[in-house]
Scaffold this motif. Structure first.
Motif, PDB file in Angstrom:
ATOM      1  N   LEU A 285      53.629 159.290 -24.391  1.00  0.00           N
ATOM      2  CA  LEU A 285      53.502 157.869 -24.880  1.00  0.00           C
ATOM      3  C   LEU A 285      54.919 157.253 -24.285  1.00  0.00           C
ATOM      4  O   LEU A 285      55.933 157.608 -24.795  1.00  0.00           O
ATOM      5  N   ILE A 286      54.505 156.255 -23.456  1.00  0.00           N
ATOM      6  CA  ILE A 286      55.773 155.172 -22.969  1.00  0.00           C
ATOM      7  C   ILE A 286      55.305 154.012 -24.016  1.00  0.00           C
ATOM      8  O   ILE A 286      54.499 153.311 -23.970  1.00  0.00           O
ATOM      9  N   ILE A 287      56.426 153.454 -24.701  1.00  0.00           N
ATOM     10  CA  ILE A 287      56.368 152.384 -25.277  1.00  0.00           C
ATOM     11  C   ILE A 287      57.180 151.387 -24.671  1.00  0.00           C
ATOM     12  O   ILE A 287      58.320 151.612 -24.609  1.00  0.00           O
ATOM     13  N   ILE A 288      56.835 149.906 -24.444  1.00  0.00           N
ATOM     14  CA  ILE A 288      57.520 148.861 -23.979  1.00  0.00           C
ATOM     15  C   ILE A 288      57.712 147.859 -25.147  1.00  0.00           C
ATOM     16  O   ILE A 288      56.956 147.506 -25.787  1.00  0.00           O
ATOM     17  N   PRO A 289      58.769 147.925 -25.459  1.00  0.00           N
ATOM     18  CA  PRO A 289      59.272 147.166 -26.865  1.00  0.00           C
ATOM     19  C   PRO A 289      59.404 145.674 -26.817  1.00  0.00           C
ATOM     20  O   PRO A 289      58.976 145.031 -25.752  1.00  0.00           O
ATOM     21  N   GLY A 318      48.909 160.184 -19.015  1.00  0.00           N
ATOM     22  CA  GLY A 318      49.789 159.658 -19.948  1.00  0.00           C
ATOM     23  C   GLY A 318      49.408 158.340 -20.657  1.00  0.00           C
ATOM     24  O   GLY A 318      48.479 157.594 -19.973  1.00  0.00           O
ATOM     25  N   LYS A 319      49.903 158.057 -21.745  1.00  0.00           N
ATOM     26  CA  LYS A 319      49.492 156.471 -22.486  1.00  0.00           C
ATOM     27  C   LYS A 319      50.547 155.632 -22.416  1.00  0.00           C
ATOM     28  O   LYS A 319      51.891 156.191 -22.420  1.00  0.00           O
ATOM     29  N   VAL A 320      50.294 154.335 -22.509  1.00  0.00           N
ATOM     30  CA  VAL A 320      51.407 153.462 -22.371  1.00  0.00           C
ATOM     31  C   VAL A 320      50.831 152.376 -23.530  1.00  0.00           C
ATOM     32  O   VAL A 320      49.774 152.034 -23.614  1.00  0.00           O
ATOM     33  N   LEU A 321      52.034 151.890 -24.556  1.00  0.00           N
ATOM     34  CA  LEU A 321      51.557 150.870 -25.575  1.00  0.00           C
ATOM     35  C   LEU A 321      52.897 149.742 -25.452  1.00  0.00           C
ATOM     36  O   LEU A 321      53.863 150.107 -25.246  1.00  0.00           O
ATOM     37  N   GLY A 322      52.418 148.544 -25.220  1.00  0.00           N
ATOM     38  CA  GLY A 322      53.543 147.196 -25.039  1.00  0.00           C
ATOM     39  C   GLY A 322      53.067 146.596 -26.480  1.00  0.00           C
ATOM     40  O   GLY A 322      52.040 146.561 -27.011  1.00  0.00           O
ATOM     41  N   ILE A 323      54.339 146.271 -27.112  1.00  0.00           N
ATOM     42  CA  ILE A 323      54.264 145.592 -28.175  1.00  0.00           C
ATOM     43  C   ILE A 323      55.123 144.188 -28.040  1.00  0.00           C
ATOM     44  O   ILE A 323      56.277 144.328 -27.617  1.00  0.00           O
ATOM     45  N   CYS A 324      54.334 143.213 -28.505  1.00  0.00           N
ATOM     46  CA  CYS A 324      55.020 141.868 -28.458  1.00  0.00           C
ATOM     47  C   CYS A 324      55.330 141.556 -26.818  1.00  0.00           C
ATOM     48  O   CYS A 324      54.597 141.306 -26.113  1.00  0.00           O
TER      49      CYS A 324
END
Length: 490
Positions: A285-289, A318-324
């Motif tokens: 998982l890649i998270i963009i904060p 893979g998965k990607v999650l963006g927060i705010c």
């Protein structure tokens, strides 16, 4: 008031520990920091914004969050400028020189909050900022001795012995204060001591004789003490029994990285920050904060060539999650026509979802509850929103969260891509709800992570109790209570 010889001397931690000690003794206590500069913040029930450290201290004191706990919050959006938040609300962006002149006005907001707290609480525990001995910042100071002198507040100075030079730090800090300021200093605390206390005693005796001020405690180095950080990023956990790897992009203006505390502490999650000059290694998982300068940080991602690496990561499943702010970057474009966060008016997004974002003057500040729609069945989730962007587009028709109730009447938030590889949300604190966190981690690991989610709330309580126990054991609480209640050490 607790002031420090340096940043990270332990001011926030000591105030949190004392808040819990006094709360355990049945006292009605409030934390207070006149001015805080940090990108980690929290939302109060009334929809205001305060520093994360004061939110933690309020939890320690067992009181509801209030904007009066941190009347001035500065959120840097460049090397020389910051968003200025007064009583929980953003008033403008200011360059450092302009804000220095504005401090006379800001002091009135500080004094108003302090007066309200004094009328409501038995004890107000004040935290300083940085060091009181910064000669270039003493004029119009509202964060340290300027405030203490204004309200005649007794001061304890804390220093970190683990860094070395603790006696020079304490004596030098005291020497750089005026006589009136020195008179307010009632004692010292030495923090993060390792080893045999008897080997330190001769130094303590000398310090007390030389300065005429007592040492009211020597706190030990508390290994693996994990509490919400005021600002600095706590880096990788490097677990040995990893079932899920997560990479967070460490952008220059990362905000609310406390979102990832429960991941960092999870025994089966390998959380790593990808830094400037590094490639994104193989990960689940890649998270963009979140970001305080979303256009600038998106440009940073593009300049680091991480955009191509994200696309390659998705191509391999893979998965990607963006927060705010990370959510906003996933779209087609970000517009800032009014210069809310930067001088650049627009930027092309990562183009991983069909929506655009426009930054607005008004900021959304809410505590919310809802249902996370990422799993097979909806799961309860709670958290908070801090953003000034409005996102619109077709991708948002498949939301990440359905709200049970939202103060602004909004029904849903974020998006989930059709192939379910990409998701985004404005919600901070989404990993603090164990059931929701497990749903998100199950999604990221394709079901491999069978362990329960980390319970951050329970862990935080355990850490605060441990901190309070240490304060009770190693501080002279009788002297500190006499100072709080009588303005003198008996």
């Amino acid at each position: 008031m607790v002031q420090g010889t340096t940043s990270d001397a332990g001011k926030s931690t000591l105030v949190a520990g004392l808040c819990r000690v006094l709360a355990r003794r049945g006292m009605n206590v409030a934390p207070f920091k006149p001015q805080n500069m940090a990108l980690n913040s929290a939302v109060t029930p009334c929809g205001g914004e305060i520093g994360r450290a004061q939110a933690l201290q309020a939890i320690a004191a067992k009181v509801e969050l209030s904007t009066d706990f941190n009347p001035i919050l500065l959120k840097p959006n460049s090397d020389t400028g910051a968003q200025v938040i007064i009583h929980g609300r953003s008033i403008s962006n200011m360059e450092a020189a302009k804000y220095h002149d504005y401090k006379k006005v800001a002091m009135q907001a500080v004094l108003q909050s302090h007066q309200r707290l004094e009328s409501q609480f038995e004890v107000v525990l004040v935290e300083g900022a940085g060091s009181p001995a910064e000669i270039n910042l003493r004029e119009n100071d509202i964060a340290n001795m300027g405030f203490a002198c204004e309200v005649n507040c007794p001061v304890i100075i804390i220093a970190d012995i683990d860094k070395g030079g603790v006696f020079a730090h304490l004596v030098g800090t005291l020497a750089l204060l005026s006589e009136a300021e020195q008179a307010l200093v009632k004692g010292f605390v030495i923090n993060r001591f390792r080893g045999d206390i008897s080997l330190l005693q001769s130094g303590l005796d000398w310090l007390e004789q030389y300065t005429g001020k007592p040492v009211v405690g020597v706190l030990p180095y508390l290994h693996s003490l994990n509490l919400d950080a005021e600002d600095a990023v706590t880096l990788d956990n490097h677990v040995t029994d990893s079932m899920l790897s997560i990479s967070v992009l460490l952008v220059p203006h990362i905000s609310n990285h406390t979102d990832f505390d429960s991941l960092r502490l999870h025994p089966n999650v390998d959380l790593r920050y990808v830094r400037h000059g590094e490639q994104i290694a193989a990960t689940d998982l890649i998270i963009i904060p979140g970001s305080k300068n979303v256009i600038g940080d998106l440009a940073f991602i593009q300049n680091e060539s991480w955009q191509g690496e994200i696309i390659r990561h998705l191509r391999f499943g893979g998965k990607v999650l963006g927060i705010c702010g990370g959510l906003q970057m996933l779209g087609k474009a970000i517009y800032d026509p009014s210069g809310i966060e930067s001088s650049q008016k627009e930027i092309q997004g990562l183009n991983l979802a069909d929506f655009t974002t426009t930054l607005m003057h008004s900021k959304t500040l809410t505590q919310i509850t809802g249902e996370c729609l990422l799993g097979k069945t909806p799961i309860a989730i709670s958290g908070y929103e801090i953003h000034c962007g409005v996102s619109e587009g077709d991708a948002l028709a498949n939301p990440f969260i359905r709200f049970t109730a939202h103060p602004n009447g909004i029904s849903h938030d974020g998006f989930i891509s059709e192939d379910r590889q990409i998701a985004g949300t404005y919600l901070h604190g989404l990993f603090d709800s164990p059931d929701a966190a497990k749903t998100i981690l199950d999604w990221a690991s394709d079901g491999r992570l069978q362990a329960p989610a980390f319970d951050l709330v329970t862990h935080r309580e355990q850490q605060l109790e441990r901190l309070a126990d240490s304060c009770e054991q190693y501080l002279d609480m009788d002297k500190i209570l006499a100072l709080m209640l009588n303005n003198e050490i008996e």
